[in-house]
Scaffold this motif. Structure first.
Motif, PDB file in Angstrom:
ATOM      1  N   LYS A  62      30.341  20.066 -12.151  1.00 28.96           N
ATOM      2  CA  LYS A  62      29.820  20.392 -13.466  1.00 28.96           C
ATOM      3  C   LYS A  62      30.789  21.328 -14.176  1.00 28.96           C
ATOM      4  O   LYS A  62      31.203  22.345 -13.629  1.00 28.96           O
ATOM      5  CB  LYS A  62      28.449  21.051 -13.339  1.00 28.96           C
ATOM      6  CG  LYS A  62      27.776  21.267 -14.663  1.00 28.96           C
ATOM      7  CD  LYS A  62      26.378  21.792 -14.495  1.00 28.96           C
ATOM      8  CE  LYS A  62      25.742  21.995 -15.852  1.00 28.96           C
ATOM      9  NZ  LYS A  62      24.402  22.524 -15.739  1.00 28.96           N
ATOM     10  N   THR A  63      31.123  20.964 -15.394  1.00 28.26           N
ATOM     11  CA  THR A  63      32.012  21.790 -16.205  1.00 28.26           C
ATOM     12  C   THR A  63      31.223  22.968 -16.754  1.00 28.26           C
ATOM     13  O   THR A  63      30.110  22.810 -17.239  1.00 28.26           O
ATOM     14  CB  THR A  63      32.585  20.960 -17.371  1.00 28.26           C
ATOM     15  OG1 THR A  63      33.145  19.770 -16.842  1.00 28.26           O
ATOM     16  CG2 THR A  63      33.645  21.724 -18.117  1.00 28.26           C
ATOM     17  N   VAL A  64      31.805  24.160 -16.663  1.00 28.37           N
ATOM     18  CA  VAL A  64      31.104  25.353 -17.136  1.00 28.37           C
ATOM     19  C   VAL A  64      31.748  25.946 -18.389  1.00 28.37           C
ATOM     20  O   VAL A  64      31.218  26.889 -18.966  1.00 28.37           O
ATOM     21  CB  VAL A  64      31.042  26.433 -16.031  1.00 28.37           C
ATOM     22  CG1 VAL A  64      30.175  25.965 -14.884  1.00 28.37           C
ATOM     23  CG2 VAL A  64      32.423  26.795 -15.540  1.00 28.37           C
ATOM     24  N   TRP A  65      32.881  25.387 -18.799  1.00 22.44           N
ATOM     25  CA  TRP A  65      33.555  25.889 -19.991  1.00 22.44           C
ATOM     26  C   TRP A  65      34.276  24.722 -20.642  1.00 22.44           C
ATOM     27  O   TRP A  65      34.789  23.841 -19.939  1.00 22.44           O
ATOM     28  CB  TRP A  65      34.527  27.003 -19.615  1.00 22.44           C
ATOM     29  CG  TRP A  65      35.021  27.806 -20.781  1.00 22.44           C
ATOM     30  CD1 TRP A  65      36.275  27.776 -21.310  1.00 22.44           C
ATOM     31  CD2 TRP A  65      34.294  28.730 -21.577  1.00 22.44           C
ATOM     32  NE1 TRP A  65      36.368  28.629 -22.374  1.00 22.44           N
ATOM     33  CE2 TRP A  65      35.161  29.232 -22.562  1.00 22.44           C
ATOM     34  CE3 TRP A  65      32.987  29.177 -21.568  1.00 22.44           C
ATOM     35  CZ2 TRP A  65      34.765  30.156 -23.520  1.00 22.44           C
ATOM     36  CZ3 TRP A  65      32.592  30.105 -22.527  1.00 22.44           C
ATOM     37  CH2 TRP A  65      33.473  30.591 -23.483  1.00 22.44           C
ATOM     38  N   PRO A  66      34.345  24.684 -21.961  1.00 21.75           N
ATOM     39  CA  PRO A  66      35.026  23.583 -22.650  1.00 21.75           C
ATOM     40  C   PRO A  66      36.491  23.468 -22.219  1.00 21.75           C
ATOM     41  O   PRO A  66      37.119  24.461 -21.853  1.00 21.75           O
ATOM     42  CB  PRO A  66      34.928  23.961 -24.121  1.00 21.75           C
ATOM     43  CG  PRO A  66      33.762  24.872 -24.210  1.00 21.75           C
ATOM     44  CD  PRO A  66      33.721  25.611 -22.911  1.00 21.75           C
ATOM     45  N   GLU A  70      40.160  23.474 -29.163  1.00 18.54           N
ATOM     46  CA  GLU A  70      39.167  23.718 -30.217  1.00 18.54           C
ATOM     47  C   GLU A  70      37.814  24.077 -29.612  1.00 18.54           C
ATOM     48  O   GLU A  70      37.108  24.961 -30.109  1.00 18.54           O
ATOM     49  CB  GLU A  70      39.040  22.480 -31.114  1.00 18.54           C
ATOM     50  CG  GLU A  70      38.193  22.704 -32.346  1.00 18.54           C
ATOM     51  CD  GLU A  70      38.784  23.744 -33.307  1.00 18.54           C
ATOM     52  OE1 GLU A  70      37.974  24.476 -33.903  1.00 18.54           O
ATOM     53  OE2 GLU A  70      40.005  23.821 -33.447  1.00 18.54           O
ATOM     54  N   GLY A  71      37.450  23.421 -28.518  1.00 20.45           N
ATOM     55  CA  GLY A  71      36.190  23.723 -27.844  1.00 20.45           C
ATOM     56  C   GLY A  71      36.188  25.127 -27.257  1.00 20.45           C
ATOM     57  O   GLY A  71      35.171  25.829 -27.302  1.00 20.45           O
ATOM     58  N   HIS A  99      29.403  17.588 -25.935  1.00 20.50           N
ATOM     59  CA  HIS A  99      30.071  16.878 -27.029  1.00 20.50           C
ATOM     60  C   HIS A  99      31.483  16.471 -26.608  1.00 20.50           C
ATOM     61  O   HIS A  99      31.925  15.357 -26.895  1.00 20.50           O
ATOM     62  CB  HIS A  99      30.115  17.766 -28.281  1.00 20.50           C
ATOM     63  CG  HIS A  99      30.595  17.043 -29.492  1.00 20.50           C
ATOM     64  ND1 HIS A  99      29.772  16.240 -30.234  1.00 20.50           N
ATOM     65  CD2 HIS A  99      31.817  16.983 -30.085  1.00 20.50           C
ATOM     66  CE1 HIS A  99      30.460  15.726 -31.238  1.00 20.50           C
ATOM     67  NE2 HIS A  99      31.710  16.164 -31.167  1.00 20.50           N
ATOM     68  N   GLU A 100      32.182  17.374 -25.918  1.00 20.80           N
ATOM     69  CA  GLU A 100      33.519  17.038 -25.422  1.00 20.80           C
ATOM     70  C   GLU A 100      33.444  15.914 -24.393  1.00 20.80           C
ATOM     71  O   GLU A 100      34.322  15.053 -24.345  1.00 20.80           O
ATOM     72  CB  GLU A 100      34.180  18.253 -24.769  1.00 20.80           C
ATOM     73  CG  GLU A 100      34.713  19.258 -25.742  1.00 20.80           C
ATOM     74  CD  GLU A 100      35.399  20.416 -25.037  1.00 20.80           C
ATOM     75  OE1 GLU A 100      35.240  20.561 -23.802  1.00 20.80           O
ATOM     76  OE2 GLU A 100      36.092  21.172 -25.708  1.00 20.80           O
ATOM     77  N   GLY A 101      32.413  15.937 -23.562  1.00 24.84           N
ATOM     78  CA  GLY A 101      32.268  14.900 -22.547  1.00 24.84           C
ATOM     79  C   GLY A 101      32.056  13.524 -23.146  1.00 24.84           C
ATOM     80  O   GLY A 101      32.557  12.524 -22.629  1.00 24.84           O
ATOM     81  N   THR A 107      34.857  17.082 -32.565  1.00 27.59           N
ATOM     82  CA  THR A 107      35.108  16.483 -33.871  1.00 27.59           C
ATOM     83  C   THR A 107      34.953  17.533 -34.963  1.00 27.59           C
ATOM     84  O   THR A 107      34.298  18.563 -34.771  1.00 27.59           O
ATOM     85  CB  THR A 107      34.136  15.324 -34.123  1.00 27.59           C
ATOM     86  OG1 THR A 107      32.805  15.831 -34.071  1.00 27.59           O
ATOM     87  CG2 THR A 107      34.314  14.221 -33.093  1.00 27.59           C
ATOM     88  N   LYS A 108      35.561  17.268 -36.113  1.00 31.07           N
ATOM     89  CA  LYS A 108      35.502  18.216 -37.226  1.00 31.07           C
ATOM     90  C   LYS A 108      34.068  18.443 -37.684  1.00 31.07           C
ATOM     91  O   LYS A 108      33.676  19.567 -38.001  1.00 31.07           O
ATOM     92  CB  LYS A 108      36.349  17.710 -38.397  1.00 31.07           C
ATOM     93  CG  LYS A 108      37.829  17.745 -38.131  1.00 31.07           C
ATOM     94  CD  LYS A 108      38.600  17.238 -39.337  1.00 31.07           C
ATOM     95  CE  LYS A 108      40.086  17.228 -39.053  1.00 31.07           C
ATOM     96  NZ  LYS A 108      40.843  16.745 -40.206  1.00 31.07           N
ATOM     97  N   THR A 109      33.278  17.387 -37.704  1.00 33.00           N
ATOM     98  CA  THR A 109      31.884  17.502 -38.131  1.00 33.00           C
ATOM     99  C   THR A 109      31.100  18.410 -37.189  1.00 33.00           C
ATOM    100  O   THR A 109      30.324  19.266 -37.636  1.00 33.00           O
ATOM    101  CB  THR A 109      31.234  16.108 -38.170  1.00 33.00           C
ATOM    102  OG1 THR A 109      32.036  15.250 -38.966  1.00 33.00           O
ATOM    103  CG2 THR A 109      29.826  16.180 -38.722  1.00 33.00           C
ATOM    104  N   PHE A 110      31.337  18.256 -35.881  1.00 38.31           N
ATOM    105  CA  PHE A 110      30.641  19.080 -34.900  1.00 38.31           C
ATOM    106  C   PHE A 110      31.071  20.537 -35.028  1.00 38.31           C
ATOM    107  O   PHE A 110      30.234  21.453 -34.962  1.00 38.31           O
ATOM    108  CB  PHE A 110      30.931  18.561 -33.486  1.00 38.31           C
ATOM    109  CG  PHE A 110      30.241  19.360 -32.409  1.00 38.31           C
ATOM    110  CD1 PHE A 110      28.878  19.238 -32.197  1.00 38.31           C
ATOM    111  CD2 PHE A 110      30.958  20.243 -31.624  1.00 38.31           C
ATOM    112  CE1 PHE A 110      28.244  19.974 -31.214  1.00 38.31           C
ATOM    113  CE2 PHE A 110      30.329  20.979 -30.628  1.00 38.31           C
ATOM    114  CZ  PHE A 110      28.973  20.850 -30.429  1.00 38.31           C
ATOM    115  N   VAL A 111      32.367  20.782 -35.219  1.00 41.51           N
ATOM    116  CA  VAL A 111      32.869  22.154 -35.368  1.00 41.51           C
ATOM    117  C   VAL A 111      32.244  22.800 -36.602  1.00 41.51           C
ATOM    118  O   VAL A 111      31.807  23.962 -36.553  1.00 41.51           O
ATOM    119  CB  VAL A 111      34.410  22.163 -35.449  1.00 41.51           C
ATOM    120  CG1 VAL A 111      34.933  23.532 -35.817  1.00 41.51           C
ATOM    121  CG2 VAL A 111      35.015  21.700 -34.131  1.00 41.51           C
ATOM    122  N   LYS A 112      32.156  22.052 -37.700  1.00 39.86           N
ATOM    123  CA  LYS A 112      31.549  22.580 -38.927  1.00 39.86           C
ATOM    124  C   LYS A 112      30.085  22.938 -38.698  1.00 39.86           C
ATOM    125  O   LYS A 112      29.604  23.968 -39.173  1.00 39.86           O
ATOM    126  CB  LYS A 112      31.663  21.566 -40.062  1.00 39.86           C
ATOM    127  CG  LYS A 112      33.049  21.445 -40.635  1.00 39.86           C
ATOM    128  CD  LYS A 112      33.070  20.414 -41.750  1.00 39.86           C
ATOM    129  CE  LYS A 112      34.472  20.200 -42.276  1.00 39.86           C
ATOM    130  NZ  LYS A 112      34.509  19.171 -43.325  1.00 39.86           N
TER     131      LYS A 112
END
Length: 123
Positions: A62-66, A70-71, A99-101, A107-112
């Motif tokens: 399990k990933t615990v950090w992006p 950008e993540g 979201h990264e997975g 994505t730009k939309t997600f960051v916004k």
């Protein structure tokens, strides 16, 4: 197998009980000859088929950090927000990881969307 007669059935290949029932001799298995006793019988499971692969799915790490740049920046900003509770911070970081997975990057939309949540909490 030796040529001597079986000790249990005497070479008759069948044994009987006091009720008149007869069955195949358990010592010679119906051959009538004494079985070779060469010592201890190996009963260990040494065949490759005894070690069949497990039907359980492998445990996923399990990933615990992006993992994207950008993540990581976004998660650091979320962790640094003083107005969010620890539970909300953990949820947002997990959302970034998820979201990264799915998309492979933020994505730009997600960051916004996340930045807008950060601004509304501080303002």
């Amino acid at each position: 197998m030796s040529e001597e007669a079986c000790g249990s059935c005497g070479g008759d290949r069948r044994i009987g009980n006091s009720f008149g029932s007869t069955t195949t001799c358990p010592s010679c298995h119906g051959t009538g000859r004494r079985a070779d006793t060469t010592g201890m019988r190996d009963v260990t499971k040494t065949k490759p088929s005894h070690y069949a692969a497990s039907n359980k799915a492998p445990v996923a790490v399990k990933t615990v950090w992006p993992v994207t740049t950008e993540g990581e920046k976004l998660a650091t900003d979320v962790k640094g927000c003083l107005t969010f509770s620890d539970a909300l911070k953990a949820k947002l970081v997990q959302d970034i990881i998820d979201h990264e997975g799915v998309h492979g990057l933020c994505t730009k939309t997600f960051v916004k969307k996340v930045r807008q949540q950060l601004r509304s909490a501080t303002g």
